[in-house]
Write a protein that holds these residues in place. Structure first.
Motif: not given
Length: 257
Positions: A165-171, A136-141
C-alpha cells in the motif's frame, strides 16, 4: 477565541400561519460547505434543507440536516445558498435526485507507457483510452480541503501481483520495467474526518473490456489473472450514500481469470 460560526437570520412560516424566526449559523472554517445548524432544536418537528449554487455546477442537489452542501478541493466558489425548513418527511417542491456536494477527486500523477509521468492533475479521469497504452504506476493525494484525511492505494502489477500500500503521493507500481498495472484498490484514510463522511469511488478502463463497473473504498477494480493492462482510471470522492452518475450495480468492477 473567536467563534468560527457566522450567523444569519431566516424568517419562515410554521403550520397554522404562525410565523417564527430561527437563527442559523454557517461554519466559516468549512466554507464553502454551507452546513446549517440552529440555535434551537427544530429536528423534532422540522427538517433543515440547504441547497448551494456553485461555480461551474450551478444549483447542486438538496442536502438535509447537517449534510454537506457545496464543493471542496476544487477552488470553486459558492454563489448562493437556499434553505428551507420543512416538516419531517416533506421534500422541497423542486427536489430531484442530484448530488448535493462534491469533494472532487484526489490529485493524480500516472506513469504512462511511452510518455512517463504525466504530471499532477485533479481531473476525474487520468490515463488514455483508444491508444493501447498501459499505466505502469500511479501517485495520488488529496489536496487541501475542509476535512482532515488522506488517500491509500494499492496496485496489482504484471509479474508482481498486489504490491504494498501507498499513501499521499507514494508510488504504486513500477517505473522503467515495462510492467503493466492490472488492477487497483483505493480507499480513504481509516478513522479520518474525510473517511467518516465520504467514500472514494473508482473504475478502470481495461484492455479488451473497456470501462469496468465502479468499485469503492478499497475494493478491487480491474482484472486479475487475465494479463490485461489498465489504460485509464476514473475516481471521485463523494458523500457517503451517494453513487457516481451512471452507476450500474450489475456491472462488475473486477474480473478474475
Amino acid at each position: 477565541m473567536a467563534s468560527p460560526w457566522s450567523p444569519c437570520m431566516i424568517l419562515y412560516h410554521m403550520p397554522r400561519n404562525a410565523t417564527r424566526i430561527i437563527f442559523l449559523q454557517f461554519d466559516k472554517r468549512k466554507a464553502p460547505w454551507g452546513q446549517v445548524r440552529g440555535h434551537e432544536n427544530v429536528c423534532g418537528s422540522a427538517t433543515q434543507l440547504p441547497k448551494s449554487g456553485s461555480q461551474t455546477y450551478g444549483w447542486l442537489g438538496w442536502a438535509c440536516d447537517g449534510q454537506a452542501s457545496g464543493t471542496a478541493g476544487q477552488s470553486r466558489r459558492a454563489e448562493a445558498l437556499e434553505v428551507q425548513i420543512l416538516p419531517k418527511g416533506q421534500q422541497p417542491a423542486d427536489y430531484v435526485e442530484r448530488q448535493a456536494s462534491y469533494v472532487g477527486a484526489a490529485v493524480a500523477n500516472v506513469q504512462l507507457q511511452k510518455v512517463g509521468w504525466t504530471g499532477n492533475t485533479n481531473a476525474l479521469e487520468f490515463g488514455t483510452t483508444g491508444q493501447s497504452r498501459r499505466l505502469e504506476a500511479v501517485r495520488l493525494y488529496v489536496p487541501n480541503q475542509p476535512l482532515a484525511g488522506g488517500v491509500i492505494y494499492q496496485a496489482h502489477v504484471q509479474r508482481g501481483g498486489w504490491m504494498s500500500e501507498q499513501a499521499d503521493g507514494g508510488q504504486a507500481g513500477t517505473v522503467g520495467q515495462s510492467r503493466r498495472l492490472e488492477a487497483v484498490r483505493i480507499s480513504l484514510e481509516p478513522g479520518s474526518e474525510l473517511a467518516g463522511s465520504f467514500s472514494v469511488w473508482y473504475r478502470v478502463h481495461s484492455q479488451t473490456y473497456g470501462w469496468l463497473g465502479w468499485a469503492h473504498d478499497g475494493a478491487d477494480a480491474g482484472t486479475i489473472g487475465l494479463a490485461k493492462r489498465v489504460e485509464a482510471i476514473e475516481e471521485q470522492i463523494l458523500p457517503q450514500g451517494q453513487v457516481p452518475n451512471g452507476y450500474d450495480a450489475s456491472k462488475a468492477a473486477a474480473i478474475r481469470g
